[in-house]
Design a protein around this motif. Structure first.
Motif, PDB file in Angstrom:
ATOM      1  N   UNK A   1       0.835  -1.205   0.000  1.00  0.00           N
ATOM      2  CA  UNK A   1       0.000   0.000   0.000  1.00  0.00           C
ATOM      3  C   UNK A   1       0.866   1.250   0.000  1.00  0.00           C
ATOM      4  N   UNK A   2       1.928   1.254   0.821  1.00  0.00           N
ATOM      5  CA  UNK A   2       2.837   2.410   0.863  1.00  0.00           C
ATOM      6  C   UNK A   2       3.455   2.656  -0.503  1.00  0.00           C
ATOM      7  N   UNK A   3       3.921   1.582  -1.157  1.00  0.00           N
ATOM      8  CA  UNK A   3       4.542   1.715  -2.484  1.00  0.00           C
ATOM      9  C   UNK A   3       3.517   2.183  -3.507  1.00  0.00           C
ATOM     10  N   UNK A   4       2.320   1.592  -3.483  1.00  0.00           N
ATOM     11  CA  UNK A   4       1.276   1.966  -4.445  1.00  0.00           C
ATOM     12  C   UNK A   4       0.873   3.428  -4.286  1.00  0.00           C
ATOM     13  N   UNK A   5       0.727   3.880  -3.035  1.00  0.00           N
ATOM     14  CA  UNK A   5       0.371   5.278  -2.803  1.00  0.00           C
ATOM     15  C   UNK A   5       1.464   6.219  -3.293  1.00  0.00           C
ATOM     16  N   UNK A   6       2.719   5.839  -3.064  1.00  0.00           N
ATOM     17  CA  UNK A   6       3.836   6.695  -3.479  1.00  0.00           C
ATOM     18  C   UNK A   6       3.949   6.782  -4.987  1.00  0.00           C
ATOM     19  N   UNK A   7       3.642   5.687  -5.681  1.00  0.00           N
ATOM     20  CA  UNK A   7       3.831   5.647  -7.131  1.00  0.00           C
ATOM     21  C   UNK A   7       2.606   6.119  -7.911  1.00  0.00           C
ATOM     22  N   UNK A   8       1.409   5.821  -7.390  1.00  0.00           N
ATOM     23  CA  UNK A   8       0.215   6.117  -8.200  1.00  0.00           C
ATOM     24  C   UNK A   8      -0.942   6.706  -7.403  1.00  0.00           C
ATOM     25  N   UNK A   9      -0.770   6.957  -6.113  1.00  0.00           N
ATOM     26  CA  UNK A   9      -1.833   7.582  -5.331  1.00  0.00           C
ATOM     27  C   UNK A   9      -2.674   6.575  -4.569  1.00  0.00           C
ATOM     28  N   UNK A  10      -3.480   7.105  -3.631  1.00  0.00           N
ATOM     29  CA  UNK A  10      -4.281   6.249  -2.764  1.00  0.00           C
ATOM     30  C   UNK A  10      -5.323   5.464  -3.554  1.00  0.00           C
ATOM     31  N   UNK A  11      -5.839   6.032  -4.640  1.00  0.00           N
ATOM     32  CA  UNK A  11      -6.829   5.333  -5.462  1.00  0.00           C
ATOM     33  C   UNK A  11      -6.275   4.034  -6.027  1.00  0.00           C
ATOM     34  N   UNK A  12      -5.029   4.091  -6.485  1.00  0.00           N
ATOM     35  CA  UNK A  12      -4.397   2.889  -7.032  1.00  0.00           C
ATOM     36  C   UNK A  12      -4.245   1.817  -5.965  1.00  0.00           C
ATOM     37  N   UNK A  13      -3.895   2.235  -4.740  1.00  0.00           N
ATOM     38  CA  UNK A  13      -3.759   1.277  -3.639  1.00  0.00           C
ATOM     39  C   UNK A  13      -5.089   0.599  -3.337  1.00  0.00           C
ATOM     40  N   UNK A  14      -6.182   1.371  -3.395  1.00  0.00           N
ATOM     41  CA  UNK A  14      -7.496   0.798  -3.128  1.00  0.00           C
ATOM     42  C   UNK A  14      -7.929  -0.153  -4.257  1.00  0.00           C
ATOM     43  N   UNK A  15      -7.603   0.202  -5.495  1.00  0.00           N
ATOM     44  CA  UNK A  15      -7.905  -0.692  -6.617  1.00  0.00           C
ATOM     45  C   UNK A  15      -7.143  -1.996  -6.462  1.00  0.00           C
ATOM     46  N   UNK A  16      -5.863  -1.895  -6.079  1.00  0.00           N
ATOM     47  CA  UNK A  16      -5.062  -3.092  -5.866  1.00  0.00           C
ATOM     48  C   UNK A  16      -5.623  -3.965  -4.755  1.00  0.00           C
ATOM     49  N   UNK A  17      -6.082  -3.332  -3.679  1.00  0.00           N
ATOM     50  CA  UNK A  17      -6.687  -4.082  -2.567  1.00  0.00           C
ATOM     51  C   UNK A  17      -7.965  -4.785  -3.021  1.00  0.00           C
ATOM     52  N   UNK A  18      -8.765  -4.087  -3.822  1.00  0.00           N
ATOM     53  CA  UNK A  18     -10.004  -4.675  -4.331  1.00  0.00           C
ATOM     54  C   UNK A  18      -9.700  -5.889  -5.204  1.00  0.00           C
ATOM     55  N   UNK A  19      -8.681  -5.764  -6.054  1.00  0.00           N
ATOM     56  CA  UNK A  19      -8.300  -6.885  -6.926  1.00  0.00           C
ATOM     57  C   UNK A  19      -7.819  -8.074  -6.105  1.00  0.00           C
ATOM     58  N   UNK A  20      -7.091  -7.789  -5.011  1.00  0.00           N
ATOM     59  CA  UNK A  20      -6.652  -8.870  -4.128  1.00  0.00           C
ATOM     60  C   UNK A  20      -7.860  -9.601  -3.540  1.00  0.00           C
ATOM     61  N   UNK A  21      -8.871  -8.835  -3.118  1.00  0.00           N
ATOM     62  CA  UNK A  21     -10.094  -9.440  -2.612  1.00  0.00           C
ATOM     63  C   UNK A  21     -10.809 -10.250  -3.669  1.00  0.00           C
ATOM     64  N   UNK A  22     -10.767  -9.765  -4.912  1.00  0.00           N
ATOM     65  CA  UNK A  22     -11.391 -10.487  -6.023  1.00  0.00           C
ATOM     66  C   UNK A  22     -10.691 -11.820  -6.262  1.00  0.00           C
ATOM     67  N   UNK A  23      -9.367 -11.832  -6.125  1.00  0.00           N
ATOM     68  CA  UNK A  23      -8.610 -13.078  -6.279  1.00  0.00           C
ATOM     69  C   UNK A  23      -9.012 -14.084  -5.197  1.00  0.00           C
ATOM     70  N   UNK A  24      -9.261 -13.590  -3.976  1.00  0.00           N
ATOM     71  CA  UNK A  24      -9.792 -14.456  -2.925  1.00  0.00           C
ATOM     72  C   UNK A  24     -11.046 -15.178  -3.432  1.00  0.00           C
ATOM     73  N   UNK A  25     -11.944 -14.409  -4.037  1.00  0.00           N
ATOM     74  CA  UNK A  25     -13.186 -14.979  -4.535  1.00  0.00           C
ATOM     75  C   UNK A  25     -12.953 -16.040  -5.599  1.00  0.00           C
ATOM     76  N   UNK A  26     -12.021 -15.780  -6.516  1.00  0.00           N
ATOM     77  CA  UNK A  26     -11.715 -16.747  -7.574  1.00  0.00           C
ATOM     78  C   UNK A  26     -11.119 -18.027  -6.991  1.00  0.00           C
TER      79      UNK A  26
END
Length: 441
Positions: free
Chosen positions: A96-121
Protein backbone atom coordinates in the motif's frame (compact mmCIF):
# COMPACT_ATOMS: atom_id res chain seq x y z
CA UNK A 1 -23.18 -54.41 22.36
CA UNK A 2 -20.14 -52.83 20.71
CA UNK A 3 -22.33 -50.22 19.04
CA UNK A 4 -24.01 -49.34 22.33
CA UNK A 5 -20.66 -48.82 24.08
CA UNK A 6 -19.48 -46.60 21.25
CA UNK A 7 -22.55 -44.39 21.47
CA UNK A 8 -22.22 -44.05 25.25
CA UNK A 9 -18.59 -42.99 24.81
CA UNK A 10 -19.56 -40.39 22.23
CA UNK A 11 -22.28 -38.98 24.49
CA UNK A 12 -19.83 -38.78 27.38
CA UNK A 13 -17.34 -36.87 25.23
CA UNK A 14 -19.99 -34.45 24.06
CA UNK A 15 -21.17 -33.82 27.62
CA UNK A 16 -17.61 -33.05 28.73
CA UNK A 17 -17.21 -30.56 25.87
CA UNK A 18 -20.54 -28.96 26.69
CA UNK A 19 -19.42 -28.42 30.30
CA UNK A 20 -16.35 -26.56 29.05
CA UNK A 21 -18.31 -24.23 26.76
CA UNK A 22 -19.73 -21.07 28.35
CA UNK A 23 -21.63 -19.98 25.23
CA UNK A 24 -21.68 -22.07 22.06
CA UNK A 25 -21.61 -20.73 18.51
CA UNK A 26 -25.39 -20.34 18.17
CA UNK A 27 -26.10 -19.26 21.77
CA UNK A 28 -27.52 -15.83 22.62
CA UNK A 29 -25.97 -14.06 25.63
CA UNK A 30 -27.92 -11.85 28.03
CA UNK A 31 -27.93 -8.16 26.97
CA UNK A 32 -25.42 -6.75 29.49
CA UNK A 33 -23.16 -9.79 29.16
CA UNK A 34 -23.41 -9.49 25.38
CA UNK A 35 -22.19 -5.88 25.45
CA UNK A 36 -19.33 -6.64 27.84
CA UNK A 37 -18.13 -9.64 25.82
CA UNK A 38 -18.33 -7.69 22.56
CA UNK A 39 -16.28 -4.83 24.03
CA UNK A 40 -13.69 -7.42 25.03
CA UNK A 41 -13.28 -8.48 21.37
CA UNK A 42 -13.23 -4.84 20.29
CA UNK A 43 -10.32 -4.12 22.66
CA UNK A 44 -8.46 -7.23 21.50
CA UNK A 45 -8.38 -6.13 17.86
CA UNK A 46 -8.27 -2.35 18.39
CA UNK A 47 -4.53 -1.74 18.76
CA UNK A 48 -3.43 -3.67 15.68
CA UNK A 49 -6.37 -2.53 13.54
CA UNK A 50 -5.64 1.18 14.02
CA UNK A 51 -1.87 0.67 13.73
CA UNK A 52 -2.06 -0.40 10.07
CA UNK A 53 -3.89 2.73 8.79
CA UNK A 54 -1.59 4.82 10.97
CA UNK A 55 1.43 3.35 9.14
CA UNK A 56 -0.01 3.69 5.62
CA UNK A 57 -1.60 7.10 6.30
CA UNK A 58 -5.24 6.11 5.97
CA UNK A 59 -8.05 7.17 8.32
CA UNK A 60 -8.19 4.83 11.37
CA UNK A 61 -11.92 5.51 11.64
CA UNK A 62 -12.42 4.05 8.16
CA UNK A 63 -10.37 1.02 9.19
CA UNK A 64 -12.67 0.47 12.18
CA UNK A 65 -15.80 0.78 10.05
CA UNK A 66 -14.48 -1.47 7.29
CA UNK A 67 -13.34 -4.09 9.82
CA UNK A 68 -16.82 -4.10 11.36
CA UNK A 69 -18.64 -4.31 8.03
CA UNK A 70 -16.15 -6.88 6.75
CA UNK A 71 -16.70 -9.04 9.82
CA UNK A 72 -20.48 -8.87 9.37
CA UNK A 73 -20.08 -9.92 5.72
CA UNK A 74 -17.82 -12.80 6.79
CA UNK A 75 -20.37 -14.02 9.33
CA UNK A 76 -23.12 -13.94 6.71
CA UNK A 77 -21.06 -15.79 4.08
CA UNK A 78 -20.00 -18.48 6.56
CA UNK A 79 -23.66 -19.00 7.57
CA UNK A 80 -23.12 -17.71 11.12
CA UNK A 81 -20.99 -20.76 11.90
CA UNK A 82 -17.48 -19.27 12.24
CA UNK A 83 -16.87 -16.87 15.18
CA UNK A 84 -13.99 -14.92 13.63
CA UNK A 85 -13.24 -11.19 13.73
CA UNK A 86 -11.52 -9.51 10.77
CA UNK A 87 -9.19 -6.54 11.20
CA UNK A 88 -6.50 -4.67 9.25
CA UNK A 89 -3.90 -6.88 7.56
CA UNK A 90 -0.19 -6.25 8.17
CA UNK A 91 0.79 -8.14 5.02
CA UNK A 92 -0.43 -5.29 2.80
CA UNK A 93 1.43 -2.46 4.57
CA UNK A 94 4.44 -2.25 2.24
CA UNK A 95 2.46 -2.74 -1.01
CA UNK A 96 0.00 0.00 0.00
CA UNK A 97 2.84 2.41 0.86
CA UNK A 98 4.54 1.71 -2.48
CA UNK A 99 1.28 1.97 -4.45
CA UNK A 100 0.37 5.28 -2.80
CA UNK A 101 3.84 6.70 -3.48
CA UNK A 102 3.83 5.65 -7.13
CA UNK A 103 0.22 6.12 -8.20
CA UNK A 104 -1.83 7.58 -5.33
CA UNK A 105 -4.28 6.25 -2.76
CA UNK A 106 -6.83 5.33 -5.46
CA UNK A 107 -4.40 2.89 -7.03
CA UNK A 108 -3.76 1.28 -3.64
CA UNK A 109 -7.50 0.80 -3.13
CA UNK A 110 -7.90 -0.69 -6.62
CA UNK A 111 -5.06 -3.09 -5.87
CA UNK A 112 -6.69 -4.08 -2.57
CA UNK A 113 -10.00 -4.67 -4.33
CA UNK A 114 -8.30 -6.88 -6.93
CA UNK A 115 -6.65 -8.87 -4.13
CA UNK A 116 -10.09 -9.44 -2.61
CA UNK A 117 -11.39 -10.49 -6.02
CA UNK A 118 -8.61 -13.08 -6.28
CA UNK A 119 -9.79 -14.46 -2.93
CA UNK A 120 -13.19 -14.98 -4.54
CA UNK A 121 -11.72 -16.75 -7.57
CA UNK A 122 -9.64 -19.03 -5.36
CA UNK A 123 -12.74 -19.76 -3.26
CA UNK A 124 -14.60 -20.85 -6.40
CA UNK A 125 -11.66 -23.03 -7.43
CA UNK A 126 -11.53 -24.68 -3.99
CA UNK A 127 -15.29 -25.24 -4.13
CA UNK A 128 -14.85 -27.04 -7.46
CA UNK A 129 -11.64 -28.99 -6.82
CA UNK A 130 -11.23 -29.33 -3.05
CA UNK A 131 -8.63 -27.70 -0.78
CA UNK A 132 -5.66 -30.11 -0.81
CA UNK A 133 -3.92 -28.42 -3.74
CA UNK A 134 -3.68 -25.12 -1.85
CA UNK A 135 -1.13 -26.44 0.64
CA UNK A 136 0.91 -27.99 -2.16
CA UNK A 137 1.30 -24.56 -3.79
CA UNK A 138 1.81 -22.79 -0.45
CA UNK A 139 3.92 -25.07 1.75
CA UNK A 140 5.78 -23.78 4.84
CA UNK A 141 9.05 -23.58 2.88
CA UNK A 142 7.48 -20.77 0.84
CA UNK A 143 5.09 -19.12 3.29
CA UNK A 144 7.42 -19.13 6.31
CA UNK A 145 10.20 -17.08 4.67
CA UNK A 146 7.68 -14.72 3.07
CA UNK A 147 6.15 -13.98 6.48
CA UNK A 148 9.66 -13.31 7.79
CA UNK A 149 10.13 -10.85 4.91
CA UNK A 150 6.93 -9.02 5.90
CA UNK A 151 8.20 -8.44 9.43
CA UNK A 152 11.84 -7.62 8.69
CA UNK A 153 10.96 -5.54 5.65
CA UNK A 154 9.10 -3.16 7.96
CA UNK A 155 11.87 -2.97 10.56
CA UNK A 156 13.23 0.31 9.17
CA UNK A 157 9.78 1.89 9.31
CA UNK A 158 9.37 0.95 12.97
CA UNK A 159 12.80 2.33 13.94
CA UNK A 160 12.21 5.60 12.05
CA UNK A 161 8.87 6.08 13.80
CA UNK A 162 10.54 5.44 17.14
CA UNK A 163 13.51 7.77 16.71
CA UNK A 164 12.81 10.50 14.16
CA UNK A 165 11.01 13.82 14.63
CA UNK A 166 10.74 15.80 11.38
CA UNK A 167 13.41 13.48 9.88
CA UNK A 168 15.88 14.28 12.66
CA UNK A 169 16.95 12.03 15.53
CA UNK A 170 15.01 12.77 18.74
CA UNK A 171 16.07 11.31 22.08
CA UNK A 172 12.72 12.37 23.54
CA UNK A 173 10.87 10.41 20.86
CA UNK A 174 13.07 7.38 21.45
CA UNK A 175 12.33 7.40 25.20
CA UNK A 176 8.60 7.39 24.39
CA UNK A 177 9.11 4.42 22.08
CA UNK A 178 11.16 2.55 24.69
CA UNK A 179 8.57 3.14 27.43
CA UNK A 180 5.81 1.94 25.11
CA UNK A 181 7.84 -1.12 24.11
CA UNK A 182 8.65 -1.96 27.74
CA UNK A 183 5.02 -1.74 28.86
CA UNK A 184 3.93 -3.91 25.93
CA UNK A 185 6.56 -6.56 26.74
CA UNK A 186 5.79 -6.61 30.47
CA UNK A 187 2.04 -6.82 29.80
CA UNK A 188 2.56 -9.73 27.45
CA UNK A 189 4.76 -11.67 29.89
CA UNK A 190 3.33 -10.97 33.34
CA UNK A 191 -0.39 -10.21 32.91
CA UNK A 192 -2.87 -13.07 32.92
CA UNK A 193 -6.28 -13.79 31.46
CA UNK A 194 -7.87 -11.30 29.09
CA UNK A 195 -5.24 -8.61 29.76
CA UNK A 196 -2.59 -10.98 28.43
CA UNK A 197 -4.41 -10.79 25.08
CA UNK A 198 -4.24 -7.01 24.73
CA UNK A 199 -0.59 -6.10 25.41
CA UNK A 200 -0.54 -3.89 22.30
CA UNK A 201 -3.49 -1.84 23.52
CA UNK A 202 -1.97 -1.59 27.01
CA UNK A 203 1.37 -0.55 25.54
CA UNK A 204 -0.25 2.18 23.46
CA UNK A 205 -2.15 3.40 26.52
CA UNK A 206 0.99 3.46 28.67
CA UNK A 207 3.04 5.19 26.00
CA UNK A 208 0.27 7.71 25.54
CA UNK A 209 0.22 8.57 29.24
CA UNK A 210 4.00 8.98 29.25
CA UNK A 211 3.75 11.23 26.18
CA UNK A 212 1.10 13.26 27.97
CA UNK A 213 3.38 13.61 31.00
CA UNK A 214 6.27 14.99 28.91
CA UNK A 215 3.97 17.32 26.97
CA UNK A 216 4.08 16.14 23.35
CA UNK A 217 0.31 15.65 22.86
CA UNK A 218 -2.01 18.26 21.39
CA UNK A 219 -5.70 17.91 22.30
CA UNK A 220 -6.92 20.76 20.12
CA UNK A 221 -8.26 18.37 17.45
CA UNK A 222 -10.26 16.45 20.06
CA UNK A 223 -11.78 19.65 21.46
CA UNK A 224 -12.73 20.88 17.98
CA UNK A 225 -14.11 17.56 16.72
CA UNK A 226 -17.85 16.90 16.60
CA UNK A 227 -19.33 13.93 18.39
CA UNK A 228 -20.76 12.66 15.11
CA UNK A 229 -18.43 12.92 12.15
CA UNK A 230 -18.21 11.24 8.76
CA UNK A 231 -14.73 9.68 8.39
CA UNK A 232 -12.42 10.40 5.44
CA UNK A 233 -13.75 7.71 3.13
CA UNK A 234 -11.91 7.19 -0.16
CA UNK A 235 -14.68 6.11 -2.53
CA UNK A 236 -14.22 5.19 -6.22
CA UNK A 237 -15.75 7.61 -8.76
CA UNK A 238 -16.15 10.13 -5.92
CA UNK A 239 -12.61 10.67 -4.67
CA UNK A 240 -10.79 9.05 -7.58
CA UNK A 241 -11.34 7.37 -10.94
CA UNK A 242 -10.44 3.67 -10.74
CA UNK A 243 -7.90 2.34 -13.18
CA UNK A 244 -6.25 -1.08 -13.43
CA UNK A 245 -2.57 -1.36 -14.30
CA UNK A 246 -0.22 -4.33 -14.47
CA UNK A 247 2.05 -2.63 -11.93
CA UNK A 248 -0.69 -2.49 -9.31
CA UNK A 249 -1.76 -6.07 -10.00
CA UNK A 250 1.80 -7.37 -9.56
CA UNK A 251 2.34 -5.24 -6.47
CA UNK A 252 -0.81 -6.14 -4.53
CA UNK A 253 -2.21 -9.46 -5.75
CA UNK A 254 0.78 -11.71 -4.90
CA UNK A 255 0.32 -10.81 -1.22
CA UNK A 256 -2.72 -13.11 -1.34
CA UNK A 257 -0.20 -15.98 -1.25
CA UNK A 258 0.63 -15.06 2.33
CA UNK A 259 -2.78 -13.97 3.57
CA UNK A 260 -4.59 -17.10 2.36
CA UNK A 261 -2.02 -19.29 4.06
CA UNK A 262 -2.46 -17.21 7.23
CA UNK A 263 -6.22 -17.58 6.87
CA UNK A 264 -5.99 -21.37 6.61
CA UNK A 265 -3.82 -21.46 9.73
CA UNK A 266 -6.34 -19.36 11.65
CA UNK A 267 -9.22 -21.60 10.55
CA UNK A 268 -7.38 -24.71 11.75
CA UNK A 269 -6.58 -23.14 15.14
CA UNK A 270 -10.11 -21.75 15.50
CA UNK A 271 -11.54 -25.17 14.70
CA UNK A 272 -9.47 -26.74 17.50
CA UNK A 273 -10.60 -24.06 19.96
CA UNK A 274 -14.30 -24.31 19.13
CA UNK A 275 -14.33 -28.06 18.48
CA UNK A 276 -15.41 -27.97 14.85
CA UNK A 277 -13.86 -28.67 11.45
CA UNK A 278 -14.26 -25.35 9.64
CA UNK A 279 -12.25 -26.55 6.65
CA UNK A 280 -15.06 -29.02 5.92
CA UNK A 281 -18.09 -27.12 7.25
CA UNK A 282 -19.02 -24.47 6.27
CA UNK A 283 -15.96 -25.06 4.06
CA UNK A 284 -12.65 -23.36 3.33
CA UNK A 285 -14.15 -21.84 0.18
CA UNK A 286 -16.75 -19.95 2.24
CA UNK A 287 -14.30 -18.56 4.78
CA UNK A 288 -11.84 -17.49 2.06
CA UNK A 289 -14.70 -15.85 0.16
CA UNK A 290 -15.73 -14.04 3.34
CA UNK A 291 -12.17 -12.80 3.81
CA UNK A 292 -12.10 -11.60 0.21
CA UNK A 293 -15.43 -9.79 0.43
CA UNK A 294 -14.27 -8.07 3.64
CA UNK A 295 -11.15 -6.88 1.80
CA UNK A 296 -13.22 -5.59 -1.12
CA UNK A 297 -15.54 -3.71 1.27
CA UNK A 298 -12.50 -2.08 2.87
CA UNK A 299 -11.09 -1.12 -0.52
CA UNK A 300 -14.36 0.52 -1.61
CA UNK A 301 -14.43 2.61 1.58
CA UNK A 302 -10.73 3.54 1.63
CA UNK A 303 -9.55 1.24 4.41
CA UNK A 304 -6.72 -1.32 4.55
CA UNK A 305 -7.46 -4.94 3.53
CA UNK A 306 -8.90 -7.21 6.20
CA UNK A 307 -7.85 -10.58 7.56
CA UNK A 308 -8.93 -12.90 10.38
CA UNK A 309 -7.34 -11.94 13.71
CA UNK A 310 -5.42 -14.32 15.96
CA UNK A 311 -5.96 -11.94 18.90
CA UNK A 312 -9.69 -12.60 18.84
CA UNK A 313 -9.16 -16.35 18.53
CA UNK A 314 -7.16 -16.04 21.74
CA UNK A 315 -10.10 -14.32 23.43
CA UNK A 316 -12.34 -17.22 22.40
CA UNK A 317 -9.88 -19.73 23.84
CA UNK A 318 -9.67 -18.00 27.24
CA UNK A 319 -13.33 -17.05 27.70
CA UNK A 320 -14.80 -20.20 26.08
CA UNK A 321 -17.49 -17.92 24.67
CA UNK A 322 -17.91 -18.93 21.01
CA UNK A 323 -21.14 -17.11 20.19
CA UNK A 324 -21.12 -15.48 16.75
CA UNK A 325 -23.52 -12.88 18.20
CA UNK A 326 -20.72 -11.65 20.47
CA UNK A 327 -18.49 -11.22 17.39
CA UNK A 328 -21.39 -9.47 15.65
CA UNK A 329 -21.70 -7.10 18.62
CA UNK A 330 -17.98 -6.23 18.39
CA UNK A 331 -18.39 -5.54 14.66
CA UNK A 332 -21.35 -3.22 15.27
CA UNK A 333 -19.42 -1.36 18.01
CA UNK A 334 -16.46 -0.89 15.63
CA UNK A 335 -18.75 0.67 13.02
CA UNK A 336 -20.34 2.98 15.61
CA UNK A 337 -16.94 4.05 16.98
CA UNK A 338 -15.83 4.95 13.46
CA UNK A 339 -18.53 7.62 13.25
CA UNK A 340 -17.79 9.21 16.64
CA UNK A 341 -15.64 12.22 15.78
CA UNK A 342 -14.18 12.60 19.27
CA UNK A 343 -12.83 9.04 19.16
CA UNK A 344 -11.34 9.52 15.69
CA UNK A 345 -9.70 12.77 16.77
CA UNK A 346 -8.38 11.13 19.93
CA UNK A 347 -6.78 8.34 17.90
CA UNK A 348 -5.07 10.96 15.72
CA UNK A 349 -3.38 12.44 18.82
CA UNK A 350 -1.40 9.24 19.46
CA UNK A 351 2.26 10.27 19.00
CA UNK A 352 4.31 8.61 16.26
CA UNK A 353 6.93 7.17 18.67
CA UNK A 354 4.18 5.38 20.60
CA UNK A 355 3.23 3.51 17.44
CA UNK A 356 6.92 3.09 16.67
CA UNK A 357 7.56 1.39 20.01
CA UNK A 358 4.67 -1.02 19.50
CA UNK A 359 5.76 -1.67 15.92
CA UNK A 360 9.25 -2.74 16.99
CA UNK A 361 7.69 -5.68 18.82
CA UNK A 362 4.84 -6.40 16.40
CA UNK A 363 6.98 -6.50 13.28
CA UNK A 364 9.49 -8.69 15.06
CA UNK A 365 6.69 -11.04 16.11
CA UNK A 366 5.49 -11.24 12.51
CA UNK A 367 8.99 -12.28 11.41
CA UNK A 368 9.26 -14.73 14.30
CA UNK A 369 5.89 -16.28 13.44
CA UNK A 370 7.27 -17.13 10.00
CA UNK A 371 10.22 -18.81 11.67
CA UNK A 372 7.87 -20.62 14.03
CA UNK A 373 5.85 -21.91 11.07
CA UNK A 374 9.01 -23.42 9.63
CA UNK A 375 9.95 -25.00 12.96
CA UNK A 376 6.45 -26.36 13.67
CA UNK A 377 6.34 -27.94 10.21
CA UNK A 378 9.76 -29.53 10.96
CA UNK A 379 11.25 -27.97 7.86
CA UNK A 380 14.73 -29.41 7.31
CA UNK A 381 17.14 -26.65 6.31
CA UNK A 382 19.82 -29.30 5.98
CA UNK A 383 17.98 -30.22 2.79
CA UNK A 384 19.54 -28.28 -0.09
CA UNK A 385 16.20 -27.71 -1.79
CA UNK A 386 14.61 -26.14 1.29
CA UNK A 387 17.72 -24.09 2.03
CA UNK A 388 17.83 -22.67 -1.50
CA UNK A 389 14.13 -21.72 -1.58
CA UNK A 390 14.31 -20.10 1.86
CA UNK A 391 17.52 -18.20 1.14
CA UNK A 392 16.35 -16.79 -2.18
CA UNK A 393 13.02 -15.61 -0.73
CA UNK A 394 14.70 -13.91 2.24
CA UNK A 395 17.34 -11.99 0.28
CA UNK A 396 15.04 -10.91 -2.56
CA UNK A 397 12.27 -9.90 -0.15
CA UNK A 398 14.31 -8.12 2.55
CA UNK A 399 16.60 -6.58 -0.06
CA UNK A 400 13.47 -5.24 -1.84
CA UNK A 401 14.65 -6.46 -5.23
CA UNK A 402 12.58 -5.15 -8.12
CA UNK A 403 12.07 -6.72 -11.53
CA UNK A 404 11.70 -3.90 -14.09
CA UNK A 405 10.97 -4.46 -17.77
CA UNK A 406 9.83 -1.23 -19.44
CA UNK A 407 6.55 -0.40 -17.60
CA UNK A 408 6.50 -3.77 -15.83
CA UNK A 409 7.50 -3.65 -12.14
CA UNK A 410 7.47 -6.48 -9.59
CA UNK A 411 8.55 -5.45 -6.10
CA UNK A 412 10.24 -7.05 -3.06
CA UNK A 413 7.81 -9.25 -1.18
CA UNK A 414 5.61 -9.99 -4.20
CA UNK A 415 8.63 -10.92 -6.32
CA UNK A 416 10.03 -13.07 -3.50
CA UNK A 417 6.72 -14.91 -3.07
CA UNK A 418 6.34 -15.65 -6.78
CA UNK A 419 9.93 -16.84 -7.15
CA UNK A 420 9.49 -18.99 -4.05
CA UNK A 421 6.37 -20.64 -5.50
CA UNK A 422 8.13 -21.28 -8.81
CA UNK A 423 11.21 -22.77 -7.13
CA UNK A 424 9.03 -25.00 -4.96
CA UNK A 425 7.19 -26.31 -8.02
CA UNK A 426 10.21 -26.88 -10.30
CA UNK A 427 13.01 -28.01 -7.97
CA UNK A 428 13.03 -31.81 -7.56
CA UNK A 429 12.12 -33.34 -4.24
CA UNK A 430 15.31 -35.02 -3.03
CA UNK A 431 15.20 -36.07 0.59
CA UNK A 432 18.79 -37.19 0.47
CA UNK A 433 20.11 -33.82 -0.71
CA UNK A 434 21.37 -32.66 2.69
CA UNK A 435 24.37 -30.55 3.44
CA UNK A 436 27.27 -32.26 5.16
CA UNK A 437 28.77 -30.67 8.25
CA UNK A 438 32.01 -29.81 6.42
CA UNK A 439 30.37 -28.64 3.21
CA UNK A 440 30.24 -24.92 2.44
CA UNK A 441 27.70 -23.24 0.19
Amino acid sequence: MITIKKNISEVSTVNENEKQIVLDVKDTPKPLTWIALSFQHLFAMFGATILVPFLVELDPAVALISSGLGTIAFLLITKWQVPAYLGSSFAFITPIIVAKAEAGVGAAMVGSFLAGLVYGLIALLIKATGHNWVMKVLPPVVVGPVIIVIGLGLAGTAVDMATLNANEYSLQYFTVALVTLLITILSSIFLKGFFNLIPVLLGIAGGYLYSLAIGIIDFSKVIEANWFQVPNFVIPFVNYTPGISLDIILLMVPVVVVTISEHIGHQLVLGKVVGRDYIEKPGLHRSILGDGVATMIAAVLGGPPNTTYGENIGVLAITRVYSVLVILGAAVLAVVFGFIGKISAFISTIPTPVMGGVSILLFGIIASSGLRMMIDSKLDLGNKRNLIITSVILVIGIGEATLKIENFDLHGMALAAIIGIILNLVLPQDKEATINDNQTV
